[in-house]
Scaffold this motif. Structure first.
Motif, PDB file in Angstrom:
ATOM      1  N   ARG A 158      -2.092   7.102  -6.677  1.00 53.86           N
ATOM      2  CA  ARG A 158      -1.193   7.100  -8.341  1.00 53.86           C
ATOM      3  C   ARG A 158      -0.849   5.782  -8.479  1.00 53.86           C
ATOM      4  O   ARG A 158      -0.023   4.585  -8.062  1.00 53.86           O
ATOM      5  CB  ARG A 158      -0.171   7.403  -6.178  1.00 53.86           C
ATOM      6  CG  ARG A 158      -0.004   8.776  -5.572  1.00 53.86           C
ATOM      7  CD  ARG A 158       0.806   8.688  -4.744  1.00 53.86           C
ATOM      8  NE  ARG A 158       1.625   9.501  -4.278  1.00 53.86           N
ATOM      9  CZ  ARG A 158       1.923   9.885  -2.675  1.00 53.86           C
ATOM     10  NH1 ARG A 158       3.276   9.576  -2.915  1.00 53.86           N
ATOM     11  NH2 ARG A 158       2.010  11.163  -2.038  1.00 53.86           N
ATOM     12  N   MET A 214       6.302  10.322 -10.238  1.00 53.32           N
ATOM     13  CA  MET A 214       6.049   9.001  -9.304  1.00 53.32           C
ATOM     14  C   MET A 214       7.492   8.874  -8.177  1.00 53.32           C
ATOM     15  O   MET A 214       7.030   8.356  -7.485  1.00 53.32           O
ATOM     16  CB  MET A 214       5.248   7.983 -10.424  1.00 53.32           C
ATOM     17  CG  MET A 214       4.275   8.103 -10.631  1.00 53.32           C
ATOM     18  SD  MET A 214       3.321   6.704 -12.061  1.00 53.32           S
ATOM     19  CE  MET A 214       3.270   5.016 -10.492  1.00 53.32           C
ATOM     20  N   PHE A 218      -1.862  13.859  -7.903  1.00 48.76           N
ATOM     21  CA  PHE A 218      -2.708  12.879  -7.885  1.00 48.76           C
ATOM     22  C   PHE A 218      -4.082  13.091  -7.841  1.00 48.76           C
ATOM     23  O   PHE A 218      -4.626  12.760  -8.481  1.00 48.76           O
ATOM     24  CB  PHE A 218      -2.397  10.824  -7.916  1.00 48.76           C
ATOM     25  CG  PHE A 218      -1.209  11.035  -8.960  1.00 48.76           C
ATOM     26  CD1 PHE A 218      -1.646   9.372 -10.339  1.00 48.76           C
ATOM     27  CD2 PHE A 218       0.638  10.519  -8.408  1.00 48.76           C
ATOM     28  CE1 PHE A 218      -0.170   9.522 -10.694  1.00 48.76           C
ATOM     29  CE2 PHE A 218       1.594  10.452  -9.333  1.00 48.76           C
ATOM     30  CZ  PHE A 218       0.998   9.559 -10.994  1.00 48.76           C
TER      31      PHE A 218
END
Length: 267
Positions: free
Chosen positions: A117, A177, A110
């Protein structure tokens, strides 16, 4: 009576002092109040605002004993030795001499794309940033540079490619993530949900029996809708830090993505 109360604190402080001074500089350790079983020492740390100490990348301060991230050690350019600037773009290029730098794995995907994020990313934004980086890093554009910088360019270009592929699709973005939050996903985990197993068998049967593009496109549309619905479920679960629900959504998305790939190949 007073001596009895003071002695544990003094002794605990002594051992803490000995422990801290024996830890090598720049050690990266995590501490919590559980590390200090002595109540007097916890009281000392929690209620003495003047009591502060640093330990590796963490700093502990009195009142709430909250860990605060220590400032990152400044990276320096291998060529001109200029320090990276915290407010500048990720240290893939030196802001001073513009030399390509070696890969810094502490910079996540990111950050490479200058984004916070978040799960909801615009594909057009990612594509634009990707092209910007490739104009600076592509090995073909640095063929006049030194071998060292060409090697760095190849490594950085490959990492930008991987970042683009990972963040470009909801499934791989979601898995990444979760990984950043320390949650690993076993994409090959055996499905044990009877309802899902029945659905899988039914859809596979439909794909095998489909003998024209109209039937295949109908299945494709259904799978894309299911994928989007579970993508929304993942976003909601992740936002609420419900990692178990997020993992369930990822497994569903994994399956529907595979069906979509099979249908596309057959079209």
């Amino acid at each position: 009576m007073l001596k009895k109360k003071l002695f544990p604190t003094t002794l605990s402080t002594f051992f803490l002092s000995r422990t801290l001074t024996s830890i090598p500089q720049h050690s990266h350790l995590k501490l919590s109040l559980h590390a200090f079983p002595s109540p007097p020492l916890r009281d000392l740390l929690c209620h003495n605002p003047a009591f502060c100490f640093s330990l590796g990348s963490l700093r502990f301060c009195g009142e709430s004993f909250c860990s605060k991230p220590a400032e990152k050690f400044e990276s320096r350019c291998w060529n001109c030795h200029a320090e990276s600037k915290p407010e500048s773009e990720p240290f893939l290029l030196c802001h001073s001499c513009r030399c390509i730098q070696p890969v810094d794995h502490s910079v996540d995907y990111f950050e490479i794309f200058g984004s916070e994020r978040k799960y909801d990313l615009e594909s057009s934004y990612l594509e634009g940033k990707y092209k910007e980086w490739q104009k600076k890093l592509h090995p073909d554009l640095v063929h006049t540079k030194s071998q060292k910088e060409r090697d760095f360019a190849a490594e950085q270009s490959a990492r930008v490619n991987d970042a683009y592929r990972t963040l470009g699709k909801p499934l791989s973005r979601g898995i990444y993530m979760l990984k950043l939050d320390g949650v690993e996903i076993d994409e090959e985990q055996t499905i044990s949900d009877p309802e899902l197993l029945a659905e899988i068998m039914e859809i596979r049967e439909a794909v095998e029996e489909a003998n024209n593009s109209e039937a295949l496109n109908q299945i494709l549309s259904q799978m894309q809708e299911k994928l989007q619905n579970w993508s929304n479920s993942f976003a909601h679960a992740f936002q609420n830090r419900n990692f178990e629900e997020a993992k369930i959504a990822i497994r569903r998305m994994t399956y529907y993505s595979r069906v979509i790939d099979e249908v596309v190949k057959k079209l």
